[in-house]
Design a protein around this motif. Structure first.
Motif, PDB file in Angstrom:
ATOM      1  N   ALA A   7      -7.410   6.325  -1.995  1.00  0.00           N
ATOM      2  CA  ALA A   7      -7.551   5.263  -1.358  1.00  0.00           C
ATOM      3  C   ALA A   7      -8.684   5.282  -0.402  1.00  0.00           C
ATOM      4  O   ALA A   7      -9.318   4.288  -0.269  1.00  0.00           O
ATOM      5  N   ASP A  62      -0.383   4.238  -2.100  1.00  0.00           N
ATOM      6  CA  ASP A  62      -1.603   5.082  -1.436  1.00  0.00           C
ATOM      7  C   ASP A  62      -1.135   6.277  -0.473  1.00  0.00           C
ATOM      8  O   ASP A  62      -2.246   6.951  -0.270  1.00  0.00           O
ATOM      9  N   TYR A  85       0.762  -1.263  -0.188  1.00  0.00           N
ATOM     10  CA  TYR A  85       0.013  -0.106  -0.090  1.00  0.00           C
ATOM     11  C   TYR A  85       0.752   1.283   0.038  1.00  0.00           C
ATOM     12  O   TYR A  85       0.222   2.347   0.085  1.00  0.00           O
TER      13      TYR A  85
END
Length: 168
Positions: A38, A28, A25
């Motif tokens: 996100a 993000d 992630y």
């Protein structure tokens, strides 16, 4: 030959399934734009899509606060964990949040985002189910964190999204 194929299969599995949340992630949280995208992505999806609780938790700071206001302005404080538990216990339905307009103010490592959005039950079908969210973020350790958000839905009593969309 079997040993070589087995070793290759193990390497591929460890690469695919062995990612840390930072690796999965990190894109993000690189920018305000990315983390807000996100934020909407984790809430949106079809009934057959899995919930993205791990990703949702990753973009929020540990003690993020969430305040939901009813149409009269009465506040309800909830935690991210309690929202996720409620979602785990309910049936997943088609649900999409589409951002309509955003206003960002930044001072150093602090950002305030005002974001108007529309709730949709089909990705391309618009309606008048709209809300306004105030999202607070900070930048630390090379990434952005959502520290909290306050949300209110538009109603006949409160045309806050209409006012926000028409205000420059």
């Amino acid at each position: 030959m079997k040993n070589i194929l087995f070793a290759i299969a193990l390497m591929i599995c460890s690469l695919v399934f062995g990612q840390t949340t930072d690796e999965k992630y990190s894109e993000d949280v690189k920018s305000v734009d990315a983390i807000i995208k996100a934020y909407y992505d984790v809430a949106s999806g079809s009934s057959s899509d899995p919930w993205e609780f791990e990703r949702d938790t990753y973009i929020h700071s540990k003690n993020a606060h969430i305040i939901l206001l009813d149409e009269n302005g009465k506040a309800e404080f909830v935690t991210l964990e309690s929202l996720q538990i409620e979602l785990r216990l309910s049936e997943r339905k088609d649900f999409y949040e589409k951002e309509l307009k955003r206003k960002v103010s930044q001072f150093g490592n602090i950002v305030q985002v005002w974001s108007a959005y529309e709730v949709r039950y089909e990705p391309e079908t618009t309606n008048n189910n709209r809300g306004l969210v105030s999202i607070q973020l900070h930048y630390e350790k090379g990434r952005w964190w959502i520290d909290g958000w306050t949300n209110q839905m538009e109603s006949d009593k409160n045309l806050l999204v209409t006012a926000f969309l028409t205000k420059e």
